[in-house]
Design an enzyme around this catalytic site. Structure first.
Site, short mmCIF file in Angstrom:
data_model
loop_
_atom_site.label_atom_id
_atom_site.label_comp_id
_atom_site.label_asym_id
_atom_site.label_seq_id
_atom_site.Cartn_x
_atom_site.Cartn_y
_atom_site.Cartn_z
N LYS A 11 0.82 -1.22 0.00
CA LYS A 11 0.00 0.00 0.00
C LYS A 11 0.86 1.27 0.00
CE LYS A 11 -3.92 -2.26 2.33
NZ LYS A 11 -4.92 -2.14 3.44
N TYR A 51 -12.49 -2.24 -3.26
CA TYR A 51 -12.98 -2.28 -1.88
C TYR A 51 -14.51 -2.14 -1.80
CZ TYR A 51 -8.40 -2.36 0.41
OH TYR A 51 -7.16 -2.73 0.89
N PHE A 59 -15.32 3.99 7.20
CA PHE A 59 -13.97 4.34 6.77
C PHE A 59 -13.77 4.21 5.26
CE2 PHE A 59 -13.89 -0.13 8.21
CZ PHE A 59 -13.43 -0.76 7.06
N ASN A 114 -1.95 0.29 6.76
CA ASN A 114 -1.38 -0.95 7.32
C ASN A 114 -0.56 -1.75 6.31
OD1 ASN A 114 -3.48 -1.87 5.80
ND2 ASN A 114 -4.60 -2.85 7.48
N HIS A 117 -2.16 -5.56 1.63
CA HIS A 117 -3.43 -6.26 1.45
C HIS A 117 -3.13 -7.68 1.02
CE1 HIS A 117 -7.40 -7.44 -0.05
NE2 HIS A 117 -6.74 -7.99 -1.04
N GLU A 128 -9.67 -10.66 -7.54
CA GLU A 128 -8.71 -9.56 -7.34
C GLU A 128 -7.55 -9.66 -8.35
OE1 GLU A 128 -9.72 -8.99 -2.58
OE2 GLU A 128 -7.77 -9.79 -3.16
P1 IDP Z 1 -7.77 -6.77 5.98
O1 IDP Z 1 -7.02 -5.84 5.06
O2 IDP Z 1 -6.91 -7.21 7.14
O3 IDP Z 1 -8.41 -7.93 5.25
P2 IDP Z 1 -10.43 -5.53 6.24
O4 IDP Z 1 -11.27 -5.60 7.46
O5 IDP Z 1 -10.87 -6.31 5.02
O6 IDP Z 1 -8.94 -5.93 6.67
O7 IDP Z 1 -10.31 -3.99 5.85
C1 IDP Z 1 -9.77 -3.59 4.61
C2 IDP Z 1 -8.88 -2.40 4.84
O8 IDP Z 1 -9.67 -1.30 5.26
C3 IDP Z 1 -7.82 -2.57 5.93
O9 IDP Z 1 -6.68 -3.27 5.51
C4 IDP Z 1 -7.53 -1.12 6.27
O10 IDP Z 1 -6.64 -0.53 5.33
C5 IDP Z 1 -8.90 -0.47 6.14
N1 IDP Z 1 -9.59 -0.40 7.44
C6 IDP Z 1 -10.16 -1.42 8.13
N2 IDP Z 1 -10.68 -1.00 9.30
C7 IDP Z 1 -10.43 0.34 9.34
C8 IDP Z 1 -10.74 1.36 10.31
O11 IDP Z 1 -11.34 1.11 11.36
N3 IDP Z 1 -10.32 2.62 9.99
C9 IDP Z 1 -9.65 2.93 8.82
N4 IDP Z 1 -9.36 1.99 7.90
C10 IDP Z 1 -9.74 0.72 8.16
#
Ligand code: IDP
Length: 140
Positions: A11, A51, A59, A114, A117, A128
């Site tokens: 990312k 997404y 978010f 984070n 992905h 994907e």
């Molecule tokens: P994952 O990437 O670990 O599968 P998901 O729950 O599918 O997690 O969420 C997708 C992405 O959305 C996350 O990797 C993160 O970048 C973003 N995200 C998830 N929860 C939050 C939040 O509470 N605040 C801001 N961004 C979030």
């Protein structure tokens, strides 16, 4: 266990800090092969499509803005049980909850920014991969 392919994104927070090589080293150390890779700038439309499952989440707007804020590296990873293996080495979504040694524990800045992905299941991996790669770009 079967040889699988999974879809990965390094990312914008990772590319901004020049972490492509460091993260790729962790991927390869885990026994996954990078069988396709390109650095791109996602369009807003691509990020919204990618997404779409999170469209109703509070978010969503922030997530799309982040994903188009800088270059990303999209990848196809191949190996035994690649989907779960990559989820394991990525660590929990929230880096403060991620296990020691995982990519997110080592590198992620926050729950949103984070670093990586990874697909969560075989069906989503196929969708994907097809969004970003044509068959002849994947060299196993
Ligand atoms: P994952 O990437 O670990 O599968 P998901 O729950 O599918 O997690 O969420 C997708 C992405 O959305 C996350 O990797 C993160 O970048 C973003 N995200 C998830 N929860 C939050 C939040 O509470 N605040 C801001 N961004 C979030």
């Amino acid at each position: 266990m079967a040889i699988e392919r999974t879809f990965s994104i390094l990312k914008p927070d990772a590319t901004a800090r020049n972490l492509t090589g460091a993260i790729n080293a962790l991927i390869e150390k885990a026994g996954l092969r990078i069988v396709a890779q390109k650095r791109i700038r996602m369009t807003r439309e691509q990020a919204e499509t990618f997404y779409a499952v999170h469209k109703a989440r509070p978010f969503f707007g922030e997530l799309v803005d982040f994903m188009i804020s800088g270059p990303v590296v999209v990848q196809v990873l191949e190996g035994e049980g690649a989907i779960l293996k990559y989820r394991d080495i990525m660590g929990a979504t929230d880096p403060s909850k991620a296990a020691d040694g995982t990519i997110r524990k080592l590198h992620a800045k926050s729950v949103g920014e984070n670093s990586v992905h990874g697909s969560d299941a075989a069906e989503t991996a196929a969708i994907e991969i097809a969004q970003f790669f044509s068959g002849n770009e994947i060299v196993g």
